[in-house]
Design an enzyme around this catalytic site. Structure first.
Site, PDB file in Angstrom:
ATOM      1  N   CYS A 177     -10.477 -53.160   6.424  1.00 48.00           N
ATOM      2  CA  CYS A 177     -11.220 -52.621   5.275  1.00 48.00           C
ATOM      3  C   CYS A 177     -10.862 -53.299   3.952  1.00 48.00           C
ATOM      4  O   CYS A 177     -11.614 -53.211   2.981  1.00 48.00           O
ATOM      5  CB  CYS A 177     -10.979 -51.120   5.155  1.00 48.00           C
ATOM      6  SG  CYS A 177     -11.430 -50.233   6.644  1.00 48.00           S
TER       7      CYS A 177
ATOM      8  N   HIS B  42     -12.032 -47.849  -1.912  1.00 49.31           N
ATOM      9  CA  HIS B  42     -12.529 -47.875  -0.533  1.00 49.31           C
ATOM     10  C   HIS B  42     -12.996 -46.472  -0.160  1.00 49.31           C
ATOM     11  O   HIS B  42     -12.367 -45.471  -0.519  1.00 49.31           O
ATOM     12  CB  HIS B  42     -11.415 -48.350   0.401  1.00 49.31           C
ATOM     13  CG  HIS B  42     -11.849 -48.406   1.819  1.00 49.31           C
ATOM     14  ND1 HIS B  42     -12.984 -49.078   2.209  1.00 49.31           N
ATOM     15  CD2 HIS B  42     -11.330 -47.866   2.942  1.00 49.31           C
ATOM     16  CE1 HIS B  42     -13.128 -48.948   3.513  1.00 49.31           C
ATOM     17  NE2 HIS B  42     -12.144 -48.205   3.981  1.00 49.31           N
TER      18      HIS B  42
ATOM     19  N   ASN C  65     -17.462 -44.758   6.187  1.00 50.73           N
ATOM     20  CA  ASN C  65     -16.591 -45.902   5.927  1.00 50.73           C
ATOM     21  C   ASN C  65     -17.211 -47.143   6.574  1.00 50.73           C
ATOM     22  O   ASN C  65     -17.304 -47.228   7.796  1.00 50.73           O
ATOM     23  CB  ASN C  65     -15.213 -45.570   6.536  1.00 50.73           C
ATOM     24  CG  ASN C  65     -14.192 -46.683   6.373  1.00 50.73           C
ATOM     25  OD1 ASN C  65     -14.528 -47.806   5.998  1.00 50.73           O
ATOM     26  ND2 ASN C  65     -12.946 -46.373   6.670  1.00 50.73           N
TER      27      ASN C  65
HETATM   28  N1  COA Z   1     -14.095 -32.237  14.288  1.00 51.58           N
HETATM   29  C1  COA Z   1     -13.438 -31.078  14.400  1.00 51.58           C
HETATM   30  N2  COA Z   1     -12.090 -30.995  14.483  1.00 51.58           N
HETATM   31  C2  COA Z   1     -11.408 -32.160  14.445  1.00 51.58           C
HETATM   32  C3  COA Z   1     -12.040 -33.409  14.339  1.00 51.58           C
HETATM   33  C4  COA Z   1     -13.444 -33.422  14.260  1.00 51.58           C
HETATM   34  N3  COA Z   1     -14.141 -34.553  14.153  1.00 51.58           N
HETATM   35  N4  COA Z   1     -11.090 -34.375  14.323  1.00 51.58           N
HETATM   36  C5  COA Z   1      -9.910 -33.758  14.419  1.00 51.58           C
HETATM   37  N5  COA Z   1     -10.089 -32.418  14.516  1.00 51.58           N
HETATM   38  C6  COA Z   1      -9.091 -31.357  14.644  1.00 51.58           C
HETATM   39  C7  COA Z   1      -7.766 -31.891  15.178  1.00 51.58           C
HETATM   40  O1  COA Z   1      -7.802 -31.939  16.599  1.00 51.58           O
HETATM   41  C8  COA Z   1      -6.804 -30.851  14.661  1.00 51.58           C
HETATM   42  O2  COA Z   1      -6.860 -29.724  15.495  1.00 51.58           O
HETATM   43  P1  COA Z   1      -5.524 -28.896  15.839  1.00 51.58           P
HETATM   44  O3  COA Z   1      -5.019 -28.385  14.519  1.00 51.58           O
HETATM   45  O4  COA Z   1      -6.039 -27.846  16.737  1.00 51.58           O
HETATM   46  O5  COA Z   1      -4.608 -29.878  16.475  1.00 51.58           O
HETATM   47  C9  COA Z   1      -7.389 -30.452  13.306  1.00 51.58           C
HETATM   48  O6  COA Z   1      -8.760 -30.856  13.352  1.00 51.58           O
HETATM   49  C10 COA Z   1      -6.690 -31.115  12.143  1.00 51.58           C
HETATM   50  O7  COA Z   1      -6.552 -32.488  12.429  1.00 51.58           O
HETATM   51  P2  COA Z   1      -5.888 -33.491  11.399  1.00 51.58           P
HETATM   52  O8  COA Z   1      -5.936 -34.868  11.969  1.00 51.58           O
HETATM   53  O9  COA Z   1      -4.570 -32.959  10.960  1.00 51.58           O
HETATM   54  O10 COA Z   1      -6.948 -33.333  10.197  1.00 51.58           O
HETATM   55  P3  COA Z   1      -6.957 -34.014   8.789  1.00 51.58           P
HETATM   56  O11 COA Z   1      -7.137 -33.003   7.740  1.00 51.58           O
HETATM   57  O12 COA Z   1      -5.813 -34.982   8.627  1.00 51.58           O
HETATM   58  O13 COA Z   1      -8.305 -34.851   8.835  1.00 51.58           O
HETATM   59  C11 COA Z   1      -9.016 -37.120   9.126  1.00 51.58           C
HETATM   60  C12 COA Z   1      -8.463 -35.870   9.805  1.00 51.58           C
HETATM   61  C13 COA Z   1      -9.129 -38.222  10.182  1.00 51.58           C
HETATM   62  C14 COA Z   1     -10.378 -36.806   8.577  1.00 51.58           C
HETATM   63  C15 COA Z   1      -8.069 -37.550   7.976  1.00 51.58           C
HETATM   64  O14 COA Z   1      -6.723 -37.515   8.420  1.00 51.58           O
HETATM   65  C16 COA Z   1      -8.372 -38.924   7.464  1.00 51.58           C
HETATM   66  O15 COA Z   1      -9.422 -39.160   6.911  1.00 51.58           O
HETATM   67  N6  COA Z   1      -7.431 -39.852   7.619  1.00 51.58           N
HETATM   68  C17 COA Z   1      -7.658 -41.219   7.203  1.00 51.58           C
HETATM   69  C18 COA Z   1      -8.443 -41.917   8.267  1.00 51.58           C
HETATM   70  C19 COA Z   1      -9.043 -43.200   7.793  1.00 51.58           C
HETATM   71  O16 COA Z   1      -9.547 -43.276   6.722  1.00 51.58           O
HETATM   72  N7  COA Z   1      -9.022 -44.236   8.632  1.00 51.58           N
HETATM   73  C20 COA Z   1      -9.604 -45.476   8.309  1.00 51.58           C
HETATM   74  C21 COA Z   1      -8.775 -46.192   7.300  1.00 51.58           C
HETATM   75  S1  COA Z   1      -9.591 -47.577   6.678  1.00 51.58           S
END
Ligand code: COA
Length: 332
Positions: free
Chosen positions: A118, A259, A289
């Site tokens: 990215c 980003h 993204n």
């Molecule tokens: N829909 C519903 N629930 C989801 C889900 C989805 N698409 N994806 C994950 N969950 C669930 C998880 O399983 C977890 O459940 P649990 O508590 O029962 O274990 C819960 O939601 C919380 O997951 P978590 O990963 O802690 O959530 P979060 O608040 O960190 O959000 C992201 C997840 C991926 C949205 C966030 O961490 C993020 O954006 N991270 C950066 C990712 C990124 O930008 N990557 C590319 C970089 S260039």
């Protein structure tokens, strides 16, 4: 403001987004997720998905030709093409060479890809700046083109909700009237590579029937939370380093283009930098993204909306697999 006089400016940008929209409701039919979860946790409402017959080269070609047309240039004017992509049409030769051929750039031009996920657009702009500084050319085409839908595991709800397809391009030329790159700061940390990767499909672990079955050639994110934290920390730091190097007080920033990975990452990064949200460009809700195409697509839309005018100071920050990250301040 102090800092050194700019060497390279962005003289034109263009974008290409496929027509097909995939909404959160569409994703509800694919994986166990919900529109409200996706909106609350990421800010994304919909993303664009390219059909099978539109590849990264196709999208990059359209963005490249658009940027050259806006700059009033011909493909034969281009001295170098730098393409950033995480989704090349094939592993060899480069996407850049294919785009060179498609647009009809001359054989006196060189073309190559870079791999910085990215952050690729900012890395590529810095490479273009260095080439101009060395006096090796006058016109450089930076193209960021991403068909993320082709490397997403559509059964993995942790990643399939995040990404979309598209391309952006910029023409980079020698500075004039003080316009151009004021400062930049780029870093990477290969120790964090396992956080975000495609584990199989390269020379170390070629594809096997088993790895294909297990989707190990697709994008795998180990810990969204850790990626989130690293993104905020590193983009905020890079943004501060750039403002310091350019001697820019925060109130001199007219627009921040971060980003677009997650609205909470964007808000936290802007807060750390001390930039109010009304000065932050956001199109994440429409596109998700788009990896390295994100920033050039934002720049192109920001100019079209009148949020970037000649003389505007824009602060760009990016972050991605590698891990890689960076920031750049530029006078438009
Ligand atoms: N829909 C519903 N629930 C989801 C889900 C989805 N698409 N994806 C994950 N969950 C669930 C998880 O399983 C977890 O459940 P649990 O508590 O029962 O274990 C819960 O939601 C919380 O997951 P978590 O990963 O802690 O959530 P979060 O608040 O960190 O959000 C992201 C997840 C991926 C949205 C966030 O961490 C993020 O954006 N991270 C950066 C990712 C990124 O930008 N990557 C590319 C970089 S260039």
């Amino acid at each position: 403001m102090n800092g050194r006089p700019p060497i390279a400016r962005v003289s034109a940008t263009a974008r290409f987004l496929p027509d097909q929209v995939m909404t959160n409701a569409d994703l509800e039919r694919l994986v166990d997720t919900s529109d409200s979860w996706i909106r609350e946790r990421t800010g994304i409402r919909e993303r664009r998905i390219a059909p099978d017959d539109i590849t990264a080269v196709d999208m990059g070609e359209r963005a490249a030709l658009g940027a050259l047309a806006k700059a009033g240039l011909e493909p034969s004017d281009v001295d170098m093409i730098v393409v950033s992509t995480a989704t090349p049409d094939r592993l060899l030769p480069s996407t850049a060479c294919e785009i060179q051929s498609r647009i009809g750039a001359s054989r006196s031009c060189l073309a190559f890809d870079i791999s910085a996920a990215c952050t690729g657009f900012l890395y590529a702009l810095s490479i273009a700046e260095g080439y101009l500084a060395a006096g090796r050319g006058e016109t450089i085409l930076v193209v960021s083109t991403e068909k993320m839908s082709s490397i997403i595991d559509w059964d993995d709800r942790a990643t399939c909700i995040l990404f979309g397809d598209g391309a952006g391009a910029a023409v980079v030329q020698p500075s004039r009237n003080g316009e151009g790159i004021l400062a930049s700061f780029h870093r990477s940390d290969g120790d964090l590579a396992p956080l975000l990767q495609r584990p199989v499909g390269g020379a170390a672990k070629p594809l096997t029937e088993e790895s294909l079955r297990n989707r190990e050639h697709m994008l795998l994110m180990k810990s969204g939370r850790e990626v989130f934290r690293s993104a905020v920390r590193s983009m905020a730091h890079a943004g501060n380093m750039v403002m310091e190097e350019a001697g820019l007080d925060v109130d001199r920033i007219d627009l921040m283009v971060p980003h677009q990975a997650n609205s909470r990452i964007i808000e936290s990064t802007a807060r750390y930098a001390g930039i109010p949200m009304d000065k932050v460009f956001v199109n994440l809700h429409r596109y998700g993204n788009i990896s390295s195409a994100t920033i050039p697509v934002c720049l192109d839309e920001a100019e079209e909306e009148g949020r970037l005018v000649p003389g505007s100071v824009v602060l760009m920050t990016a972050f991605g697999a590698g891990l890689t990250w960076g920031a750049m301040a530029l006078r438009w």
